[in-house]
Design an enzyme around this catalytic site. Structure first.
Site, PDB file in Angstrom:
ATOM      1  N   ASN A 159       0.795  -1.239   0.000  1.00 33.23           N
ATOM      2  CA  ASN A 159       0.000   0.000   0.000  1.00 33.23           C
ATOM      3  C   ASN A 159       0.824   1.284   0.000  1.00 33.23           C
ATOM      4  O   ASN A 159       0.355   2.313  -0.483  1.00 33.23           O
ATOM      5  CB  ASN A 159      -1.039  -0.004   1.125  1.00 33.23           C
ATOM      6  CG  ASN A 159      -0.436  -0.144   2.499  1.00 33.23           C
ATOM      7  OD1 ASN A 159       0.730  -0.500   2.645  1.00 33.23           O
ATOM      8  ND2 ASN A 159      -1.215   0.131   3.514  1.00 33.23           N
ATOM      9  N   THR A 171       5.134  -7.670  -4.354  1.00 35.84           N
ATOM     10  CA  THR A 171       4.971  -7.917  -5.793  1.00 35.84           C
ATOM     11  C   THR A 171       4.179  -6.770  -6.430  1.00 35.84           C
ATOM     12  O   THR A 171       4.629  -6.181  -7.415  1.00 35.84           O
ATOM     13  CB  THR A 171       4.321  -9.294  -6.025  1.00 35.84           C
ATOM     14  OG1 THR A 171       5.253 -10.268  -5.536  1.00 35.84           O
ATOM     15  CG2 THR A 171       4.045  -9.550  -7.482  1.00 35.84           C
ATOM     16  N   GLY A 173       0.894  -7.737   6.741  1.00 40.31           N
ATOM     17  CA  GLY A 173      -0.168  -8.350   7.529  1.00 40.31           C
ATOM     18  C   GLY A 173       0.350  -9.457   8.440  1.00 40.31           C
ATOM     19  O   GLY A 173       1.495  -9.411   8.920  1.00 40.31           O
ATOM     20  N   ASP A 174      -0.487 -10.500   8.599  1.00 37.77           N
ATOM     21  CA  ASP A 174      -0.167 -11.607   9.507  1.00 37.77           C
ATOM     22  C   ASP A 174       1.136 -12.329   9.157  1.00 37.77           C
ATOM     23  O   ASP A 174       1.715 -13.019  10.006  1.00 37.77           O
ATOM     24  CB  ASP A 174      -1.290 -12.658   9.473  1.00 37.77           C
ATOM     25  CG  ASP A 174      -2.514 -12.135  10.202  1.00 37.77           C
ATOM     26  OD1 ASP A 174      -2.395 -11.068  10.849  1.00 37.77           O
ATOM     27  OD2 ASP A 174      -3.585 -12.778  10.101  1.00 37.77           O
ATOM     28  N   THR A 175       1.581 -12.177   7.890  1.00 39.51           N
ATOM     29  CA  THR A 175       2.849 -12.792   7.473  1.00 39.51           C
ATOM     30  C   THR A 175       3.936 -12.440   8.499  1.00 39.51           C
ATOM     31  O   THR A 175       4.806 -13.262   8.797  1.00 39.51           O
ATOM     32  CB  THR A 175       3.291 -12.201   6.106  1.00 39.51           C
ATOM     33  OG1 THR A 175       2.147 -12.046   5.290  1.00 39.51           O
ATOM     34  CG2 THR A 175       4.324 -13.049   5.435  1.00 39.51           C
ATOM     35  N   GLU A 205       5.707  -3.974  11.678  1.00 34.70           N
ATOM     36  CA  GLU A 205       4.535  -3.093  11.685  1.00 34.70           C
ATOM     37  C   GLU A 205       3.446  -3.839  10.944  1.00 34.70           C
ATOM     38  O   GLU A 205       3.502  -3.986   9.733  1.00 34.70           O
ATOM     39  CB  GLU A 205       4.866  -1.754  11.007  1.00 34.70           C
ATOM     40  CG  GLU A 205       5.850  -0.909  11.777  1.00 34.70           C
ATOM     41  CD  GLU A 205       5.345  -0.425  13.133  1.00 34.70           C
ATOM     42  OE1 GLU A 205       4.121  -0.469  13.381  1.00 34.70           O
ATOM     43  OE2 GLU A 205       6.182  -0.019  13.958  1.00 34.70           O
ATOM     44  N   CYS A 240      -2.972   0.983   6.841  1.00 32.24           N
ATOM     45  CA  CYS A 240      -2.890   0.303   8.136  1.00 32.24           C
ATOM     46  C   CYS A 240      -3.607   1.120   9.196  1.00 32.24           C
ATOM     47  O   CYS A 240      -4.263   0.577  10.077  1.00 32.24           O
ATOM     48  CB  CYS A 240      -1.446   0.069   8.521  1.00 32.24           C
ATOM     49  SG  CYS A 240      -0.453   1.553   8.509  1.00 32.24           S
ATOM     50  N   ARG A 291      -0.121   7.704  10.200  1.00 36.28           N
ATOM     51  CA  ARG A 291       1.259   7.284  10.469  1.00 36.28           C
ATOM     52  C   ARG A 291       2.172   8.503  10.534  1.00 36.28           C
ATOM     53  O   ARG A 291       3.128   8.546  11.280  1.00 36.28           O
ATOM     54  CB  ARG A 291       1.721   6.312   9.383  1.00 36.28           C
ATOM     55  CG  ARG A 291       3.062   5.679   9.601  1.00 36.28           C
ATOM     56  CD  ARG A 291       3.206   4.429   8.742  1.00 36.28           C
ATOM     57  NE  ARG A 291       2.855   4.668   7.357  1.00 36.28           N
ATOM     58  CZ  ARG A 291       3.716   5.096   6.424  1.00 36.28           C
ATOM     59  NH1 ARG A 291       4.965   5.322   6.732  1.00 36.28           N
ATOM     60  NH2 ARG A 291       3.320   5.286   5.178  1.00 36.28           N
TER      61      ARG A 291
HETATM   62  P1  NAP Z   1       1.427  -8.958   3.295  1.00 30.36           P
HETATM   63  O1  NAP Z   1       0.630  -9.822   2.430  1.00 30.36           O
HETATM   64  O2  NAP Z   1       1.740  -9.385   4.661  1.00 30.36           O
HETATM   65  O3  NAP Z   1       2.780  -8.660   2.469  1.00 30.36           O
HETATM   66  C1  NAP Z   1       3.752  -7.798   2.982  1.00 30.36           C
HETATM   67  C2  NAP Z   1       5.085  -8.126   2.344  1.00 30.36           C
HETATM   68  O4  NAP Z   1       5.502  -9.434   2.767  1.00 30.36           O
HETATM   69  C3  NAP Z   1       5.085  -8.164   0.836  1.00 30.36           C
HETATM   70  O5  NAP Z   1       6.288  -7.623   0.381  1.00 30.36           O
HETATM   71  C4  NAP Z   1       5.021  -9.659   0.535  1.00 30.36           C
HETATM   72  O6  NAP Z   1       5.549 -10.002  -0.730  1.00 30.36           O
HETATM   73  C5  NAP Z   1       5.906 -10.187   1.631  1.00 30.36           C
HETATM   74  N1  NAP Z   1       5.752 -11.610   1.934  1.00 30.36           N
HETATM   75  C6  NAP Z   1       4.724 -12.454   1.671  1.00 30.36           C
HETATM   76  N2  NAP Z   1       4.990 -13.694   2.153  1.00 30.36           N
HETATM   77  C7  NAP Z   1       6.214 -13.625   2.732  1.00 30.36           C
HETATM   78  C8  NAP Z   1       7.031 -14.563   3.416  1.00 30.36           C
HETATM   79  N3  NAP Z   1       6.659 -15.814   3.626  1.00 30.36           N
HETATM   80  N4  NAP Z   1       8.212 -14.141   3.897  1.00 30.36           N
HETATM   81  C9  NAP Z   1       8.619 -12.863   3.733  1.00 30.36           C
HETATM   82  N5  NAP Z   1       7.885 -11.927   3.085  1.00 30.36           N
HETATM   83  C10 NAP Z   1       6.689 -12.309   2.606  1.00 30.36           C
HETATM   84  O7  NAP Z   1       0.745  -7.502   3.420  1.00 30.36           O
HETATM   85  P2  NAP Z   1       0.134  -6.592   2.275  1.00 30.36           P
HETATM   86  O8  NAP Z   1      -1.108  -7.209   1.761  1.00 30.36           O
HETATM   87  O9  NAP Z   1       1.200  -6.214   1.302  1.00 30.36           O
HETATM   88  O10 NAP Z   1      -0.221  -5.272   3.103  1.00 30.36           O
HETATM   89  C11 NAP Z   1      -1.415  -5.142   3.808  1.00 30.36           C
HETATM   90  C12 NAP Z   1      -1.195  -5.352   5.285  1.00 30.36           C
HETATM   91  O11 NAP Z   1      -0.131  -4.518   5.734  1.00 30.36           O
HETATM   92  C13 NAP Z   1      -2.387  -4.957   6.118  1.00 30.36           C
HETATM   93  O12 NAP Z   1      -2.606  -5.915   7.104  1.00 30.36           O
HETATM   94  C14 NAP Z   1      -1.968  -3.629   6.735  1.00 30.36           C
HETATM   95  O13 NAP Z   1      -2.642  -3.308   7.915  1.00 30.36           O
HETATM   96  C15 NAP Z   1      -0.526  -3.843   6.912  1.00 30.36           C
HETATM   97  N6  NAP Z   1       0.195  -2.563   7.012  1.00 30.36           N
HETATM   98  C16 NAP Z   1       0.713  -2.213   8.223  1.00 30.36           C
HETATM   99  C17 NAP Z   1       1.370  -1.008   8.357  1.00 30.36           C
HETATM  100  C18 NAP Z   1       1.947  -0.614   9.679  1.00 30.36           C
HETATM  101  O14 NAP Z   1       2.847   0.218   9.676  1.00 30.36           O
HETATM  102  N7  NAP Z   1       1.503  -1.161  10.783  1.00 30.36           N
HETATM  103  C19 NAP Z   1       1.512  -0.150   7.272  1.00 30.36           C
HETATM  104  C20 NAP Z   1       0.966  -0.549   6.043  1.00 30.36           C
HETATM  105  C21 NAP Z   1       0.324  -1.766   5.936  1.00 30.36           C
HETATM  106  P3  NAP Z   1       4.560 -10.390  -1.954  1.00 30.36           P
HETATM  107  O15 NAP Z   1       3.839  -9.151  -2.306  1.00 30.36           O
HETATM  108  O16 NAP Z   1       5.476 -10.857  -3.008  1.00 30.36           O
HETATM  109  O17 NAP Z   1       3.647 -11.474  -1.445  1.00 30.36           O
END
Ligand code: NAP
Length: 496
Positions: A169, A195, A246-248, A264, A298, A451
């Site tokens: 995002n 990605t 996210g939960d990752t 985060e 987020c 943020r």
């Molecule tokens: P995500 O699915 O967890 O992906 C985040 C990153 O992790 C991407 O670069 C993803 O790569 C990578 N990833 C996926 N599987 C992985 C693995 N097994 N090992 C290491 N990296 C891996 O999150 P998202 O959908 O991009 O973002 C949305 C989430 O982010 C929401 O839950 C939001 O609340 C949270 N967020 C939190 C903050 C904060 O500061 N607290 C700020 C912004 C967003 P790929 O794209 O290649 O899968």
């Protein structure tokens, strides 16, 4: 245009290259990963699917480049960061264009993200020069039983190789919020971009390349997180992981070794509205907080907890503003654009249907076309509905009516998330008491969660994170304290 002009060298035919050892390379895998434009649902770009051998090579380079980088004077590190920031800002147009195409961020907001990122890099360079140029000096005789025979000098030293993984995002902003502190502190940096957002990140990395950072200090490995993520996060060369997503992040933190983690993660930011609140102010903040970038933030307002006595009036005001939101393509700066993927849209729809079955009041008709979901306010949501607890990451906002402040605080604290929250009231004493009672990393009084500004501390409690972000906190997290103790043969007191 993306991939043209100074960015030509980052493209190989129709596939973007990855960055290793100061060069743009094509992966030996011969495979690429498609980036689907959320608006058109067609492949927009392709990036390399890097191999484990390529990751090993990058880590090896990062380890050796870090050793000489740590010996580079602070002012020189800062100078290069300022240069990268300037190049990034000069080239905001093609980077913003990729954000529009890969993540459907409205065009104006995409430009803002790039400019904000340049400012963050510069601020980080300045802050680093200040805080890393200072240490502590301690004398032994302040601790009982000691004479003044020991002088302790403390300074901050780099950790080594920092692995940065940002989410889709804010791919550019959340990448530089990891890259700049890591580099100013003397670390090397391996970036694994999301990605969706990878092409914007590759353009941003090229700006660092053009600034002239040493070879191997910064690398960018592309590929699906599900395929190379574990190999990267469990790599023995990594000395710190800074992850946003996210939960990752929860599973990464369970698998990572004994290294500092900056996590985060998600949020379910509550907006508590008291009877004395300025309801026009609340309504504008709910729109800004809940629906900017189609709710894919987020810190978006993800649940409104409003006192029953003012709920009707507030819902009417928000409804009137929702009706004015424009829906359509990001190129036209519409307020609501397509959510990032079909699976996201399906997930959001699942939450909406669950709320429908359980009797929530729909303030607008539910409407979806592909990945585009029209803004939706759900009133009379109850705690047995999934949307009361889960993060939709889309333009759908639940309203729960409460009969006491305690009910609002209890709902907020029962969440497994604890990122931010906000409270609207004209009574500052009440606001402070509620802020203290809310189990979240930040509470905003009379404004939607956010943020920024990027130098403010930013952190989540519970499943929302580990550690704290914000320029100063990130620099501190990416360093370790080192002490040197000078032992004197006899106690020594100046002027004694
Ligand atoms: P995500 O699915 O967890 O992906 C985040 C990153 O992790 C991407 O670069 C993803 O790569 C990578 N990833 C996926 N599987 C992985 C693995 N097994 N090992 C290491 N990296 C891996 O999150 P998202 O959908 O991009 O973002 C949305 C989430 O982010 C929401 O839950 C939001 O609340 C949270 N967020 C939190 C903050 C904060 O500061 N607290 C700020 C912004 C967003 P790929 O794209 O290649 O899968």
């Amino acid at each position: 245009m993306a991939g043209t002009g100074i960015f030509t060298e980052i493209l190989d035919g129709e596939v973007y290259k990855y960055y290793s050892d100061g060069e743009w390379k094509t992966s030996s895998s011969g495979k690429s990963v498609a980036i689907v434009n959320p608006t058109t649902r067609k492949t927009q770009y392709k990036v390399q699917a890097c191999t484990q051998e390529e990751v090993n090579k990058v880590m090896e380079m990062a380890k050796s480049a870090q050793k000489s980088w740590a010996k580079t004077p602070l002012w020189k590190r800062a100078e290069l960061l300022h240069k990268a920031a300037a190049i990034l800002k000069e080239n905001k147009a093609p980077i913003a264009e990729s954000l529009v195409k890969e993540i459907a961020k409205p065009a104006k907001d995409s430009v803002t993200e790039v400019v904000r990122s340049g400012d963050l890099i510069s601020y980080c360079a300045e802050e680093g020069v200040r805080i890393l140029g200072e240490g502590k000096f301690l004398l032994s005789d302040s601790f009982p039983g000691n004479e003044r025979t020991k002088y302790c000098l403390t300074s901050k030293i780099p950790l080594g190789v920092v692995l940065a993984i940002p989410p889709f995002n804010y791919p550019v902003n959340l990448a530089v919020s990891k890259i700049a502190p890591a580099l100013i502190a003397g670390n090397s940096l391996v970036l694994k971009p999301p990605t969706q957002g990878a092409v914007s990140c590759l353009h941003m990395v090229h700006c660092f390349h053009l600034a002239g950072f040493p070879k191997g200090l910064i690398s960018c490995i592309t590929g699906k997180g599900s395929e190379i993520g574990d190999f990267l996060t469990m790599h023995p060369a990594v000395n710190c992981i800074s992850f946003t997503g996210g939960d990752t992040g929860i599973s990464i933190s369970k698998k990572a070794g004994m290294i500092p983690l900056q996590m985060e993660l998600g949020g379910k930011d509550a907006c508590i509205v008291l009877e004395d609140a300025d309801l026009d102010l609340v309504a504008s903040n709910i729109i800004k907080g809940g629906f900017s970038y189609s709710g894919q933030r987020c810190t978006a307002v993800k649940v409104v907890l409003v006192m029953e006595s003012v709920a009707d009036e507030l819902v009417e005001k928000v409804k009137a503003k929702v009706a004015k939101l424009t829906v359509g393509p990001p190129e036209e700066n519409c307020d609501i654009t397509a959510v990032v993927s079909e699976s996201s849209a399906n997930f959001i729809e699942g939450l909406v249907m669950d709320a429908k079955e359980k009797g929530a009041t729909f303030c607008q008709e539910y409407k979806r076309d592909g990945n585009l979901i029209w803004p939706l306010l759900l009133d009379n949501v109850r705690p047995d509905m999934r949307i009361a607890w889960e993060e939709p990451f889309g333009p759908v906002l639940p309203v729960l009516r409460i009969n006491s402040v305690e009910e609002g605080i209890n709902h907020c604290n029962a969440s497994n998330f604890g990122l931010q929250g906000c409270v609207f009231t004209k009574d500052i004493n009440k606001a402070m008491l509620i802020s203290d009672a809310m189990e979240t990393g930040t509470v905003q009084i009379n404004s939607a969660p956010a943020r920024g500004p990027d130098h403010f501390p930013f952190q989540g409690l519970k499943d929302s994170g580990i550690g704290s972000q914000g320029v100063t906190n990130s620099i501190n997290l990416m360093t370790k304290v080192k002490t040197t103790v000078i032992n004197l043969p006899t106690p020594s007191y100046s002027m004694g």
